[in-house]
Structures are given as structure tokens and as C-alpha cells.
Design an enzyme around this catalytic site. Structure first.
Site: not given
Ligand code: APR
Length: 253
Positions: A74, A105, A122, A130, A196, A224, A240
């Protein structure tokens, strides 16, 4: 000719009159930059894994090399992507309004799109620490392909514990300071845009409730319907990268 639905005048007026705009974003914000959303089936290498099952402390305990390799994939992928027109519109909007981004994100596309106030609820793909002593790990990480062979996470300089991604996994607490800043940003805005996100993952999904309780208009930008949709002042079923430039452009004379 474009098939993109028009944005109602009432929503354009809300956007043009708001002096303090807070934008809560999720994976759909970066979808048009080529970053797969969380609940999409994964493709290629990782197709047989469920993303929501890899982003857990249990997965890390069981197989740190697998989880590390997924994050390195990623990390590599996000480094190849560019902010889309939506990210850039939010960055540009700062010239005419006070815009705060609260994002779930872990990519850096808001920052690269020009936003200067971004709270990462997040964590970040580009921060490591560590897993044993929590010391930040600031050395370069190897995200080069191929990503199909699990690779061991690096060792902490201090205690030799395995270094983990600086992200929030399912079941983990959110970092305090971005959370508190996000609550303030939602409390203190004239308009909340929710862009989103599936509005399924708490506590982030609870932020719009704070705005709602204060009578602050909420506009959802999502291709949606979501559990938040019925609580919103308006819902734009527009991607978006198309919707945000049109909302922000109202500020550009
Ligand atoms: N424009 C707007 N919305 C979009 C677009 C787009 N181009 N593409 C997809 N969407 C919407 C989808 O309809 C969906 O509602 O984005 C949402 C993406 O949902 P998820 O993949 O569930 O992402 P998100 O809500 O951000 O996930 C929240 O859960 O997995 C954890 O920590 C992870 O931050 C993530 C959190």
C-alpha cells in the site's frame, strides 16, 4: 455532454456562504486517485485477503510479515498515485474559506493536494513505530516490489522489537489529539461535508452527529447511500473528484 447530476442550488449556496468548512473523508475520497477502498474486493496479489481482516492487531500477532508486506504494498501504491481533482479542490478552497479536513485515510493525498489543516484519525502509512516500546521509527522502509513474498518488519533501534505501521487497526483506540481536534472542527464549522465514507466505522462515523445536534448542515458526497444519508441536509450521488471542484469553485470569483 456529461452525465454527472447537477448540484442543487441550495447546496451550492451553502458551500459558497460557509466560512468554516469541515470535510470528513474516507476511502472513496482517494478512489479516483487509484487507491482501492477498504470494502472493495482487493485485486491482484491481495485478492484472496479481506482488507478488514488484515488491519487488525490479531492479524499482526499471527503473522507480522504478512501484515507488514501488505502495508509495504500500500505504501508503494500510494507513492505512485497523485491527488485527484477533489483533493486539489479542498486545498484550493482554503484561499476563500477556512477548511479543515478530518480524514480516516492513511494516505497523504490531502496534504499533497494542498490542504494545510488535516487531522488523521486513523494514523498514517508514512509513520512507523515499535510495536513493543512505541518508539517512532524514522528510517527509510523498503517498499520495493515484489510484494508477494512476506518480508519481516524492521527491528526497533532501541529494543529490537518489530516495527509496525503507525495506523489504527480495528479494535484499537484512536490517537487523542487528532480526535479532539476533529471534534472541535466539527463543532465549529458552518458546513460539514462527508465525503467517500461508508459511515460504518466508529468513532469517526459518530462525528456527523455532533454537527447534527448543533443544527449544522451536513452534505454527503458519496456514490452510494450510507447509514448517514437519511440524516443529511443533502446527498450528492456524485464522485468526489467531480463534486468537490464544483462546490469549492463557488468560492472562486
Ligand atoms: N466518490 C465518493 N464516494 C465514493 C467513491 C467516489 N469516487 N468511491 C467510493 N465511494 C464511497 C463508497 O460508496 C463507500 O461508501 O466511499 C465509501 C468507501 O467506504 P470504505 O471502503 O468502507 O471506506 P471508509 O468508510 O473510509 O472506511 C472507514 O474503516 O477499514 C477501516 O480504517 C479503515 O479508514 C477505514 C475505515
Amino acid at each position: 455532454m456529461t452525465n454527472t447530476p447537477a448540484i442543487p442550488t441550495s447546496v451550492l449556496t451553502l458551500a459558497s456562504e460557509a466560512q468554516r468548512v469541515t470535510v470528513l473523508t474516507g476511502a472513496g475520497m482517494s478512489a479516483e486517485s487509484g487507491v482501492p477502498t477498504f470494502r472493495d474486493a482487493q485485486t491482484g496479489l491481495w485478492a484472496r485477503y479481506d482488507a478488514t481482516a488484515l488491519a487488525t492487531p490479531e492479524a499482526w500477532e499471527r503473522d507480522p510479515a504478512l501484515v507488514w508486506s501488505w502495508y509495504m504494498w500500500r505504501h508503494h501504491l500510494v507513492r505512485q498515485t497523485e491527488p485527484n481533482a477533489g483533493h486539489k479542490a479542498l486545498g484550493g478552497w482554503e484561499t476563500t474559506a477556512s477548511v479543515t479536513v478530518v480524514t480516516q485515510n492513511i494516505d497523504d493525498l490531502h496534504e499533497r493536494g494542498g490542504s494545510s489543516r488535516v487531522h488523521h484519525l486513523h494514523g498514517s502509512l508514512f509513520a512507523f513505530r515499535c510495536s513493543r516500546c512505541s518508539r517512532p521509527y524514522t528510517q527509510p522502509v523498503d517498499d520495493t516490489p515484489p510484494h508477494d513474498t512476506p518480508r519481516k518488519p524492521p527491528a526497533c533501534d532501541e529494543c529490537a522489537g518489530p516495527v509496525r505501521p503507525g495506523v489504527v487497526w480495528f479494535g484499537e483506540m484512536l490517537p487523542n489529539s487528532p480526535w479532539e481536534a476533529s471534534v472541535r472542527a466539527v463543532q465549529d464549522c458552518d458546513l460539514l461535508l462527508v465525503v467517500g465514507t461508508s459511515s460504518l466505522v466508529y468513532p469517526a462515523a459518530g462525528l456527523p452527529r455532533i454537527a447534527q445536534d448543533r443544527g449544522i448542515p451536513i452534505v454527503e458526497v458519496n456514490t452510494e447511500e450510507t447509514p448517514l444519508s437519511t440524516q443529511c441536509t443533502a446527498c450528492l450521488r456524485i464522485p468526489a473528484a467531480s463534486a468537490l471542484p464544483r462546490l469549492a469553485d463557488m468560492h472562486v470569483t
